[in-house]
Design an enzyme around this catalytic site. Structure first.
Site, PDB file in Angstrom:
ATOM      1  N   ALA A 149       0.798  -1.228   0.000  1.00  0.00           N
ATOM      2  CA  ALA A 149       0.000   0.000   0.000  1.00  0.00           C
ATOM      3  C   ALA A 149       0.839   1.290   0.000  1.00  0.00           C
ATOM      4  O   ALA A 149       0.622   2.174  -0.841  1.00  0.00           O
ATOM      5  CB  ALA A 149      -0.969  -0.023   1.181  1.00  0.00           C
TER       6      ALA A 149
ATOM      7  N   ASP B 237      -3.785  -2.503   4.140  1.00  0.00           N
ATOM      8  CA  ASP B 237      -3.995  -1.765   2.894  1.00  0.00           C
ATOM      9  C   ASP B 237      -5.023  -0.664   3.077  1.00  0.00           C
ATOM     10  O   ASP B 237      -5.059   0.298   2.320  1.00  0.00           O
ATOM     11  CB  ASP B 237      -4.423  -2.745   1.802  1.00  0.00           C
ATOM     12  CG  ASP B 237      -3.307  -3.725   1.527  1.00  0.00           C
ATOM     13  OD1 ASP B 237      -2.480  -3.459   0.659  1.00  0.00           O
ATOM     14  OD2 ASP B 237      -3.217  -4.741   2.252  1.00  0.00           O
TER      15      ASP B 237
HETATM   16  O1  MRU Z   1      -1.263  -7.128  -3.171  1.00  0.00           O
HETATM   17  P1  MRU Z   1      -0.121  -6.447  -2.494  1.00  0.00           P
HETATM   18  O2  MRU Z   1       1.124  -7.261  -2.422  1.00  0.00           O
HETATM   19  O3  MRU Z   1       0.099  -5.043  -2.973  1.00  0.00           O
HETATM   20  O4  MRU Z   1      -0.708  -6.365  -1.046  1.00  0.00           O
HETATM   21  C1  MRU Z   1      -0.348  -5.468  -0.137  1.00  0.00           C
HETATM   22  C2  MRU Z   1       0.396  -6.135   0.919  1.00  0.00           C
HETATM   23  O5  MRU Z   1       1.549  -6.414   0.732  1.00  0.00           O
HETATM   24  C3  MRU Z   1      -0.179  -6.484   2.165  1.00  0.00           C
HETATM   25  O6  MRU Z   1      -1.521  -6.624   2.223  1.00  0.00           O
HETATM   26  C4  MRU Z   1       0.481  -5.691   3.257  1.00  0.00           C
HETATM   27  O7  MRU Z   1       0.331  -6.353   4.429  1.00  0.00           O
HETATM   28  C5  MRU Z   1       0.011  -4.284   3.375  1.00  0.00           C
HETATM   29  S1  MRU Z   1       1.055  -3.172   2.557  1.00  0.00           S
HETATM   30  C6  MRU Z   1       2.133  -2.624   3.811  1.00  0.00           C
END
Ligand code: MRU
Length: 370
Positions: A63, A250
């Site tokens: 995110a 996110d």
């Molecule tokens: O689909 P992604 O890899 O972009 O997902 C986001 C994430 O990596 C996770 O959900 C994460 O824990 C949050 S971003 C710090």
């Protein structure tokens, strides 16, 4: 953070040289996360369309990093056309590129609110400067999260006096941010402070961000860790082998519902149940303020969950024994696939939210300074 002992951020810019050279014209460079852990490669992104593709295909992901990348996407757009209409269109396309992580909308809106009041001729320079500021701020937020999370880990360590086992899911490390990470920032801080930490890394099907990215970056920093299948987390908690869970997010609602990578909810349920039956497993989400969506109260009702291509489940990529890369199909031909990319953990299962301003109980999140 360190890659082969060299300092890196996940995203940076470089000047464009050649015909029509101008000190203002820049290109964006990122660590290509679709190639890790087997190949460390830098991807160059030269225009808005390429940035949208990089976000959609997850060359850049996580995110906070998506937010930073989108800000640079707006900066790239100003190089193509700095007029209001084009920038509004660019903003819309960027926001649509991944719908769940709220950092993306936050950063694009911030870019527009800085750029649109300016004369068109000033926008390119201002856009690069504002995007760079967003990146620098991200680092400061994550360092503060690291310091507050370190206090929690240290308190557990003083009580237990032996290895602190922390379970994490997906990748909320430095690769998911500009640097330092969110969920992994406290872990790096604890490790650097000499606290004996060990990380259980859930592989995080279908894209395996845990196995491919978290394991890789923890390894680069020398933090002890063990990869587990996603299904093993509950068992380890029941057996008293997990002292705390720290995940990223996110999008977090004003009431403390935590939307994070699919599978997070199951970890929270297992942590809650283990705590009821004797093994205290506090469940924390580490969250910089741009990840909080103050407009939403009920995450289950109101957060859009990205549905990604079923091929992410049907196909797996990896390195063969002879060193070559391969992608193989693991499903019976024609099998239907559903691939929701995120889930929502209700606030009642969350022990605390680690922010740059301190650790908040979910129902106290609204007391944060905005
Ligand atoms: O689909 P992604 O890899 O972009 O997902 C986001 C994430 O990596 C996770 O959900 C994460 O824990 C949050 S971003 C710090």
């Amino acid at each position: 953070m360190l890659v082969n002992h060299q300092q890196y951020r996940t995203i940076w810019t470089s000047p464009v040289f050649g015909q029509g050279f101008s000190t203002e014209l820049r290109t964006v460079e990122v660590i290509d996360q679709t190639k890790l852990p087997h190949v460390f490669e830098i991807a160059k992104i030269g225009n808005l369309q390429q940035m949208i593709t990089a976000i959609k295909t997850m060359q850049v992901r996580g995110a906070p990093l998506i937010g930073a990348a989108a800000a640079y996407g707006v900066a790239l757009a100003t190089q193509q056309d700095s007029g209001d209409e084009y920038l509004q269109l660019a903003a819309k396309l960027l926001v649509q590129s991944r719908p769940t992580a709220v950092n993306l909308r936050w950063s694009v809106q911030r870019m527009l609110s800085v750029l649109l009041p300016l004369p068109v001729a000033d926008r390119v320079r201002a856009a690069w400067a504002e995007a760079a500021l967003i990146c620098d701020e991200d680092i400061l937020l994550n360092q503060a999260i690291g310091a507050h999370g370190l206090d929690l880990i240290r308190a557990l360590y003083l009580k237990k006096s032996s290895t602190i086992h922390i379970l994490t899911h997906c990748n909320a490390g430095w690769l998911a941010t500009v640097d330092f990470g969110t969920a992994l920032a406290p872990i790096y801080a604890a490790h650097d402070a000499g606290i004996d930490v060990h990380v259980w890394v859930g592989e995080t099907r279908p894209r395996n961000q845990g196995a491919s990215l978290t394991a890789w970056e923890l390894g680069q920093h020398g933090v002890p860790h063990t990869v587990i299948s996603d299904n093993a987390g509950g068992h380890l908690m029941q057996q008293g082998q997990v002292d705390m869970v720290i995940v990223g997010a996110d999008r977090v609602t004003a009431t403390g519902d935590v939307c994070n990578k699919i599978g997070t909810y199951l970890k929270a349920l297992a942590a809650f149940d283990s705590s009821q039956s004797g093994h205290q497993v506090p469940f924390y989400a580490a969250v910089p303020s741009p990840t909080i969506d103050w407009a939403i109260e009920d995450g289950i009702q109101h957060i859009e969950i990205e549905e990604r291509d079923g091929d992410e489940l049907a196909w797996m990529s990896g390195r063969l024994a002879d060193g070559t890369m391969a992608t193989v199909n693991i499903l019976p031909h024609g099998t239907k696939v559903a691939n929701p990319a995120f889930d929502v953990t209700p606030a009642r299962l969350v022990t605390g939210i680690i922010t740059e301003q301190g650790v908040f109980a979910p129902n106290q999140l609204k007391t944060m300074k905005r």
